[in-house]
Structure formats: structure tokens, C-alpha cells
Motif scaffolding. Sequence first.
Motif, mmCIF file in Angstrom:
data_model
loop_
_atom_site.group_PDB
_atom_site.id
_atom_site.type_symbol
_atom_site.label_atom_id
_atom_site.label_comp_id
_atom_site.label_asym_id
_atom_site.label_seq_id
_atom_site.Cartn_x
_atom_site.Cartn_y
_atom_site.Cartn_z
ATOM 1 N N THR A 75 0.801 3.884 -3.146
ATOM 2 C CA THR A 75 0.308 5.233 -2.868
ATOM 3 C C THR A 75 1.379 6.290 -3.096
ATOM 4 O OG1 THR A 75 -1.257 4.392 -1.227
ATOM 5 C CG2 THR A 75 -0.697 6.736 -1.096
ATOM 6 N N SER A 76 2.583 6.015 -2.615
ATOM 7 C CA SER A 76 3.651 7.022 -2.681
ATOM 8 C C SER A 76 4.415 6.994 -3.993
ATOM 9 C CB SER A 76 4.637 6.802 -1.527
ATOM 10 O OG SER A 76 5.346 5.581 -1.697
ATOM 11 N N GLU A 101 0.833 -1.213 0.000
ATOM 12 C CA GLU A 101 0.000 0.000 0.000
ATOM 13 C C GLU A 101 0.865 1.260 0.000
ATOM 14 O OE1 GLU A 101 -3.292 0.144 -0.139
ATOM 15 O OE2 GLU A 101 -3.988 -1.872 0.400
ATOM 16 N N MET A 102 1.972 1.227 0.747
ATOM 17 C CA MET A 102 2.876 2.383 0.793
ATOM 18 C C MET A 102 3.535 2.610 -0.564
ATOM 19 S SD MET A 102 3.290 3.989 3.836
ATOM 20 C CE MET A 102 5.010 4.486 3.931
ATOM 21 N N VAL A 135 -4.239 4.544 4.223
ATOM 22 C CA VAL A 135 -2.852 4.133 4.473
ATOM 23 C C VAL A 135 -2.432 4.486 5.893
ATOM 24 C CG1 VAL A 135 -0.448 4.476 3.775
ATOM 25 C CG2 VAL A 135 -2.229 4.293 2.041
ATOM 26 N N GLU A 181 1.119 12.977 -0.023
ATOM 27 C CA GLU A 181 0.124 12.920 1.050
ATOM 28 C C GLU A 181 -0.448 11.509 1.111
ATOM 29 O OE1 GLU A 181 -3.265 15.915 2.492
ATOM 30 O OE2 GLU A 181 -3.809 14.850 0.656
ATOM 31 N N LEU A 182 -0.399 10.903 2.279
ATOM 32 C CA LEU A 182 -0.942 9.564 2.466
ATOM 33 C C LEU A 182 -2.436 9.655 2.756
ATOM 34 C CD1 LEU A 182 1.859 7.985 4.696
ATOM 35 C CD2 LEU A 182 1.649 7.919 2.207
ATOM 36 N N SER A 183 -3.184 8.735 2.214
ATOM 37 C CA SER A 183 -4.629 8.727 2.437
ATOM 38 C C SER A 183 -4.947 8.242 3.852
ATOM 39 C CB SER A 183 -5.310 7.808 1.415
ATOM 40 O OG SER A 183 -4.894 6.465 1.631
ATOM 41 N N ALA A 200 -0.464 13.823 7.623
ATOM 42 C CA ALA A 200 -0.548 12.864 6.515
ATOM 43 C C ALA A 200 0.488 13.118 5.429
ATOM 44 C CB ALA A 200 -1.945 12.905 5.899
#
Length: 366
Positions: free
Chosen positions: A200-201, A196-197, A240, A235-237, A219
Motif C-alpha cells: 500500500t505504501s 499489506e503495508m 490496512v 494515505e492508508l486504506s 489514516a
Amino acid sequence: MSTMPKPLPLYVVKEKSRHGRTKLFFRIGKGPRVRLPDDPSSKAFKAAYKTAMKGEQVEATIIVERVRSLRWLVQRYMESAEWSGLAIATRKQRGLFYRQVVDASGNVDCRTVTARDIRNGLERRKATPALANNFLKSMSALFKWALVHEHVGVDPTTGVKRLKNKSDGFPAWTDEDVKRFTNHWPIGTRERLAFEMLLTSGFRRSDIVRVGRQHMTQAVVRIRTAKTGTPVTVELSDRVLDLIEETQTGDLSIIVGKKGMPLTKESFGNWFREVCRAAGVQKSAHGLRKLSATIAANAGATTHQLMAQFGWVTTQQAEVYTKGADRERLGIVTSRLVSEQIELITAPHPEKGAGIDGKNRSKSNR
């Protein structure tokens, strides 16, 4: 993460000359010092060391380093601040190329190297275009530095073109790969958090292993990439962030090994490849980065927006994704236009009298 330098062989000592040059000597106890070549990984050093261990005289031709030779130039470059500032992985890769060059042509005057010589080096490596292009990049870095410091008058790599590489490199993940992985690794596992990291990133593995809470302000994650030193901000959701709280993490690194210790980029890459195989996915962490960039481009992210998130310093890499996304969108729009025109051309025309013909039109205009 830095690594310890390799220890020198037995009886080899390092000394600095009055000019700041590092020299290597073979010496047993208080016996005589025997000068050795400067590069412990070179064939010349190994030959001289073996001779010294036998108690035999080391031939001067083995250890003589001719001024302005390629061997001399490589040594000066490896003693420079520019070399020290490179990432460890970059130094390792370039060092392998330089060793090959020194072993083959170490005594050649570096000022006599031509573009043809560089192209010949590419030709010898043409079976693996990516490797050949890395060779060119390494030689370009060497001679650009040499030109700035007036060791050479001309950079022989100028104008030498990279080989065309038909391969797209690491394959990007597909939607089916994502489903397989997420079905296999549930929320709360380190494997799922890493996935997931990464998605997302879009971080490289060299950055994902470094990201910790010290890089986070609520975040928002801010970090300089290990590869280029470029600052990136993502920015992480909430999703996450919740995963981070529900998963085993470290103090200075969110992604950690089984025992809670930080990972190197190499150990992370190997581990993540194994967990992908366990889920039936034949892809890598870099392929997930490609999927992340593809998703962003397809959603309308601009070239500079992609550069800001993925840490690219030139537009070329970002445009690989934006051009692909633009071509797809434009292709869909254009095909619809074509379809509309075909329908107009092939649609049956109304029979005479059933609609407006010339006679009716003239009446309607009265």
C-alpha cells in the motif's frame, strides 16, 4: 536506527590534536606511545598494530600519511560533516570502496587522479555493473567534496559514464505471487500486515521498520525517508487500518519482531525474505515496492505523483514506471487503430449494383 562504533583494538587509544585531527596510538600502561595509521580497518593499521604488539619498532613508512595523497583525502572526507550526515549503510558501502583504493594507491597524489583512472576502476569491476556504478558514485562523492574544499582543482569523475546494466534489479512481484502470499499468511499475522503495508505504501524497508503511530494522523502517514531525507505522505486504506488493529504491533514501530521489538532494515529484509519463501514466493520486499509503483503507474499516476509517494528525488526513477505504463496503453490503442484499418482494407467490397455505384450516385445527386 544508529549502531555503536566498533571498539578499538587492545592498547589502542584515540587522541585529538590541537588542529582537531583524530590520531590513534598504541600504548601499554604508561609505556611509550606509538603512532598508528588513522584507519583501523586498513591493511597498514593492521600491519603496524601487529608489529607494535610484538614490541618491535613500527616503520615510519607504515604510518606516514602524505599530505594530498589519496589516503589523506579519504581521511579528511571521513572526518567531514558531509560524511557524518550519510546513512550508516552508505558509509559502509563507500568505506569499502575507499579502502580498496587506499590499499592499492594510497600514496598517490589525489590531484593527479584522472578520468582515465576512474574509468579503469570501472573496467576492473565491469563483471558486476551495479557494483561498478556504485564505485563511480562513491568516487564522485569524494572528489566533489574535495573540489568544494579546494583539495583538488578538477573532479576526475566528471564526464565518466556509468556502465550499462541490463539487469532490472530486484524482480517485481506478479499477481500470482500476491495470491500465493495472501493464501499462505492469513489476516492477523505480522507477515500479512508487513505485506499489506509494503504494497500500500511502497515504502523501502529502511522506512517500513520506522513507521509508527507517531507518524500517523488518522489514516495519513507522514515520514522523511531514511535514504534521502525526502518527506513522503501516503494515505492508508480502511482495510490496512483494520489490519493494524487486528495484528500485534509495537508502540513506536508498527512492524515488529516476534518479541514485539523494533527491527533493523537488515533484520526485516532477512525475515521478510524467509516468510516469502515459506509462501512459495521467490521475491523480496523491494520487489513488492516495484509492484506498488507499477500498479500506481498503470492506474494513471503521473511522474510527480509517484515521486511524492515513493520518495524519489529525480524524475528518472519515476519515469521508468510511467513510461512503461504509457507505452503499454499507447501500444494497445495503436494496435486497435491498426486492426481497424486492416478491416477496412480487407473487408469485401459490395458487388456492382448492390450498393451505390457511379450510376446510382449520379442519380442521387439529381
